[in-house]
Design a protein around this motif. Structure first.
Motif, PDB file in Angstrom:
ATOM      1  N   ASP A  66       0.814  -1.218   0.000  1.00 28.43           N
ATOM      2  CA  ASP A  66       0.000   0.000   0.000  1.00 28.43           C
ATOM      3  C   ASP A  66       0.855   1.278   0.000  1.00 28.43           C
ATOM      4  O   ASP A  66       0.329   2.387  -0.044  1.00 28.43           O
ATOM      5  CB  ASP A  66      -0.982   0.017   1.164  1.00 28.43           C
ATOM      6  CG  ASP A  66      -0.319   0.064   2.532  1.00 28.43           C
ATOM      7  OD1 ASP A  66       0.922   0.258   2.635  1.00 28.43           O
ATOM      8  OD2 ASP A  66      -1.046  -0.110   3.532  1.00 28.43           O
ATOM      9  N   GLY A  67       2.183   1.134   0.072  1.00 27.63           N
ATOM     10  CA  GLY A  67       3.091   2.267   0.015  1.00 27.63           C
ATOM     11  C   GLY A  67       3.181   3.072   1.302  1.00 27.63           C
ATOM     12  O   GLY A  67       3.878   4.080   1.344  1.00 27.63           O
ATOM     13  N   ARG A  68       2.540   2.631   2.356  1.00 29.24           N
ATOM     14  CA  ARG A  68       2.528   3.394   3.616  1.00 29.24           C
ATOM     15  C   ARG A  68       3.692   3.073   4.534  1.00 29.24           C
ATOM     16  O   ARG A  68       4.009   3.858   5.430  1.00 29.24           O
ATOM     17  CB  ARG A  68       1.241   3.126   4.373  1.00 29.24           C
ATOM     18  CG  ARG A  68       0.029   3.672   3.709  1.00 29.24           C
ATOM     19  CD  ARG A  68      -1.149   3.457   4.619  1.00 29.24           C
ATOM     20  NE  ARG A  68      -2.388   3.732   3.922  1.00 29.24           N
ATOM     21  CZ  ARG A  68      -3.561   3.349   4.351  1.00 29.24           C
ATOM     22  NH1 ARG A  68      -3.668   2.668   5.466  1.00 29.24           N
ATOM     23  NH2 ARG A  68      -4.637   3.642   3.667  1.00 29.24           N
ATOM     24  N   SER A  69       4.313   1.908   4.366  1.00 29.91           N
ATOM     25  CA  SER A  69       5.361   1.464   5.289  1.00 29.91           C
ATOM     26  C   SER A  69       6.563   0.944   4.536  1.00 29.91           C
ATOM     27  O   SER A  69       6.466   0.543   3.374  1.00 29.91           O
ATOM     28  CB  SER A  69       4.824   0.355   6.203  1.00 29.91           C
ATOM     29  OG  SER A  69       3.721   0.803   6.952  1.00 29.91           O
ATOM     30  N   ILE A  70       7.691   0.937   5.239  1.00 32.88           N
ATOM     31  CA  ILE A  70       8.927   0.361   4.714  1.00 32.88           C
ATOM     32  C   ILE A  70       9.463  -0.587   5.765  1.00 32.88           C
ATOM     33  O   ILE A  70       9.600  -0.224   6.938  1.00 32.88           O
ATOM     34  CB  ILE A  70       9.972   1.449   4.396  1.00 32.88           C
ATOM     35  CG1 ILE A  70       9.457   2.368   3.275  1.00 32.88           C
ATOM     36  CG2 ILE A  70      11.311   0.820   4.008  1.00 32.88           C
ATOM     37  CD1 ILE A  70      10.335   3.568   2.989  1.00 32.88           C
ATOM     38  N   VAL A  71       9.753  -1.811   5.359  1.00 32.33           N
ATOM     39  CA  VAL A  71      10.397  -2.776   6.242  1.00 32.33           C
ATOM     40  C   VAL A  71      11.879  -2.754   5.906  1.00 32.33           C
ATOM     41  O   VAL A  71      12.269  -2.500   4.762  1.00 32.33           O
ATOM     42  CB  VAL A  71       9.777  -4.189   6.081  1.00 32.33           C
ATOM     43  CG1 VAL A  71      10.051  -4.776   4.713  1.00 32.33           C
ATOM     44  CG2 VAL A  71      10.243  -5.126   7.187  1.00 32.33           C
ATOM     45  N   PHE A  72      12.734  -2.991   6.906  1.00 27.66           N
ATOM     46  CA  PHE A  72      14.174  -2.969   6.682  1.00 27.66           C
ATOM     47  C   PHE A  72      14.855  -3.789   7.767  1.00 27.66           C
ATOM     48  O   PHE A  72      14.260  -4.110   8.795  1.00 27.66           O
ATOM     49  CB  PHE A  72      14.704  -1.532   6.654  1.00 27.66           C
ATOM     50  CG  PHE A  72      14.486  -0.736   7.918  1.00 27.66           C
ATOM     51  CD1 PHE A  72      15.529  -0.493   8.795  1.00 27.66           C
ATOM     52  CD2 PHE A  72      13.239  -0.220   8.234  1.00 27.66           C
ATOM     53  CE1 PHE A  72      15.336   0.245   9.963  1.00 27.66           C
ATOM     54  CE2 PHE A  72      13.035   0.520   9.387  1.00 27.66           C
ATOM     55  CZ  PHE A  72      14.084   0.753  10.256  1.00 27.66           C
ATOM     56  N   ALA A  73      16.106  -4.136   7.542  1.00 35.72           N
ATOM     57  CA  ALA A  73      16.921  -4.818   8.543  1.00 35.72           C
ATOM     58  C   ALA A  73      17.762  -3.767   9.246  1.00 35.72           C
ATOM     59  O   ALA A  73      18.229  -2.816   8.616  1.00 35.72           O
ATOM     60  CB  ALA A  73      17.812  -5.868   7.885  1.00 35.72           C
ATOM     61  N   SER A  74      17.947  -3.932  10.564  1.00 36.37           N
ATOM     62  CA  SER A  74      18.683  -2.923  11.315  1.00 36.37           C
ATOM     63  C   SER A  74      19.307  -3.515  12.571  1.00 36.37           C
ATOM     64  O   SER A  74      18.823  -4.508  13.113  1.00 36.37           O
ATOM     65  CB  SER A  74      17.729  -1.793  11.728  1.00 36.37           C
ATOM     66  OG  SER A  74      18.436  -0.795  12.445  1.00 36.37           O
ATOM     67  N   THR A  75      20.353  -2.841  13.034  1.00 39.14           N
ATOM     68  CA  THR A  75      20.949  -3.171  14.333  1.00 39.14           C
ATOM     69  C   THR A  75      20.487  -2.186  15.405  1.00 39.14           C
ATOM     70  O   THR A  75      21.098  -2.094  16.465  1.00 39.14           O
ATOM     71  CB  THR A  75      22.493  -3.155  14.250  1.00 39.14           C
ATOM     72  OG1 THR A  75      22.925  -1.854  13.854  1.00 39.14           O
ATOM     73  CG2 THR A  75      23.013  -4.212  13.292  1.00 39.14           C
ATOM     74  N   LEU A  76      19.408  -1.444  15.153  1.00 38.82           N
ATOM     75  CA  LEU A  76      18.889  -0.491  16.132  1.00 38.82           C
ATOM     76  C   LEU A  76      18.650  -1.139  17.495  1.00 38.82           C
ATOM     77  O   LEU A  76      18.810  -0.508  18.524  1.00 38.82           O
ATOM     78  CB  LEU A  76      17.572   0.125  15.640  1.00 38.82           C
ATOM     79  CG  LEU A  76      17.680   1.253  14.635  1.00 38.82           C
ATOM     80  CD1 LEU A  76      16.317   1.552  14.024  1.00 38.82           C
ATOM     81  CD2 LEU A  76      18.258   2.490  15.288  1.00 38.82           C
ATOM     82  N   GLY A  77      18.238  -2.408  17.512  1.00 35.36           N
ATOM     83  CA  GLY A  77      17.951  -3.106  18.763  1.00 35.36           C
ATOM     84  C   GLY A  77      19.141  -3.852  19.337  1.00 35.36           C
ATOM     85  O   GLY A  77      19.004  -4.596  20.297  1.00 35.36           O
ATOM     86  N   GLY A  78      20.314  -3.690  18.758  1.00 33.86           N
ATOM     87  CA  GLY A  78      21.520  -4.371  19.236  1.00 33.86           C
ATOM     88  C   GLY A  78      22.001  -5.428  18.261  1.00 33.86           C
ATOM     89  O   GLY A  78      23.133  -5.391  17.801  1.00 33.86           O
ATOM     90  N   ASP A  79      21.152  -6.402  17.943  1.00 40.38           N
ATOM     91  CA  ASP A  79      21.464  -7.430  16.949  1.00 40.38           C
ATOM     92  C   ASP A  79      20.695  -7.119  15.671  1.00 40.38           C
ATOM     93  O   ASP A  79      19.765  -6.323  15.667  1.00 40.38           O
ATOM     94  CB  ASP A  79      21.039  -8.814  17.461  1.00 40.38           C
ATOM     95  CG  ASP A  79      21.884  -9.285  18.627  1.00 40.38           C
ATOM     96  OD1 ASP A  79      23.114  -9.133  18.568  1.00 40.38           O
ATOM     97  OD2 ASP A  79      21.301  -9.794  19.608  1.00 40.38           O
ATOM     98  N   TRP A  80      21.065  -7.787  14.571  1.00 38.63           N
ATOM     99  CA  TRP A  80      20.333  -7.592  13.324  1.00 38.63           C
ATOM    100  C   TRP A  80      18.915  -8.092  13.498  1.00 38.63           C
ATOM    101  O   TRP A  80      18.680  -9.249  13.822  1.00 38.63           O
ATOM    102  CB  TRP A  80      21.003  -8.338  12.168  1.00 38.63           C
ATOM    103  CG  TRP A  80      22.154  -7.594  11.612  1.00 38.63           C
ATOM    104  CD1 TRP A  80      23.478  -7.861  11.786  1.00 38.63           C
ATOM    105  CD2 TRP A  80      22.090  -6.434  10.783  1.00 38.63           C
ATOM    106  NE1 TRP A  80      24.240  -6.936  11.134  1.00 38.63           N
ATOM    107  CE2 TRP A  80      23.411  -6.046  10.506  1.00 38.63           C
ATOM    108  CE3 TRP A  80      21.051  -5.675  10.262  1.00 38.63           C
ATOM    109  CZ2 TRP A  80      23.721  -4.936   9.721  1.00 38.63           C
ATOM    110  CZ3 TRP A  80      21.352  -4.574   9.476  1.00 38.63           C
ATOM    111  CH2 TRP A  80      22.674  -4.221   9.212  1.00 38.63           C
ATOM    112  N   GLY A  81      17.950  -7.212  13.270  1.00 35.10           N
ATOM    113  CA  GLY A  81      16.545  -7.560  13.372  1.00 35.10           C
ATOM    114  C   GLY A  81      15.752  -6.914  12.258  1.00 35.10           C
ATOM    115  O   GLY A  81      16.260  -6.086  11.501  1.00 35.10           O
ATOM    116  N   ILE A  82      14.490  -7.289  12.181  1.00 38.13           N
ATOM    117  CA  ILE A  82      13.579  -6.736  11.186  1.00 38.13           C
ATOM    118  C   ILE A  82      12.782  -5.615  11.847  1.00 38.13           C
ATOM    119  O   ILE A  82      12.232  -5.781  12.937  1.00 38.13           O
ATOM    120  CB  ILE A  82      12.639  -7.820  10.628  1.00 38.13           C
ATOM    121  CG1 ILE A  82      13.444  -9.000  10.061  1.00 38.13           C
ATOM    122  CG2 ILE A  82      11.696  -7.233   9.584  1.00 38.13           C
ATOM    123  CD1 ILE A  82      14.433  -8.645   8.964  1.00 38.13           C
TER     124      ILE A  82
END
Length: 189
Positions: free
Chosen positions: A118-134
């Motif tokens: 629907d173009g409203r969201s973007i999913v990505f991988a990140s280490t924002l939480g410490g480990d690589w997560g979705i």
């Protein structure tokens, strides 16, 4: 598959990360030199005409992902001089916006963006939480929310065509597997 493959770029170029618009008429891709850690996003017509450079930065821009309407491209960039950040640019290369700005020192690496159908969201991988997560966020970069948080490396997320699920790669000590989970979060299978 009825025609032989044909190169779309002039000889001597290294093209990678190709991704087509939903209508299939344009292809975004990266021309990169990983030895020099440089690369930029380009767009070309499906017939091999109209090559246009969208980004021009001395750092690496890669992993392009078209918005469902074909008007914007999300991508990973190192242009801020830190770890990877998710940026969005209009399909003509105008108005680049950093959706995941890192403070100094950089505390997170972000990569592999993909738009919700629907173009409203973007999913990505990140280490924002410490480990690589979705992670998922609104298309304007607000509302960042962690969907997975394990010691495993979770990366390369992709929305299902109906927007109800997210597939991703999980790598741990036993190897890699493809996982699927509800788009709102929940136990992956």
């Amino acid at each position: 598959g009825s025609h032989a493959p044909r190169p779309l770029l002039p000889a001597g170029n290294t093209g990678m990360d190709p991704v087509a618009t939903a209508d299939g008429f344009r292809i975004a891709f990266v021309v990169a030199d990983y030895v020099e850690s440089t690369g930029d996003i380009f767009v070309i017509g499906d017939n091999g005409t109209g090559v246009r450079q969208l980004t021009n930065d001395p750092e690496l821009d890669d992993s392009p992902a078209w918005s469902p309407d074909g008007k914007r491209i999300a991508f990973r960039s190192y242009r801020s001089g830190y770890d990877g950040e998710i940026w969005v640019v209009n399909a003509d290369g105008s108005a680049p916006v950093n959706l995941t700005p890192n403070a100094l020192p950089a505390t997170a690496d972000n990569r592999h963006p993909d738009w919700s159908p629907d173009g409203r969201s973007i999913v990505f991988a990140s280490t924002l939480g410490g480990d690589w997560g979705i992670w998922v966020m609104s298309a304007d970069g607000t509302g960042k929310r962690q969907l997975t948080n394990t010691p495993a490396l979770d990366a390369e997320p992709a929305w299902s065509p109906d927007g109800t699920e997210i597939a991703f790669r999980r790598t741990d000590a036993t190897g890699s597997d493809i996982m699927v989970m509800p788009a709102a979060g929940g136990e992956p299978r």
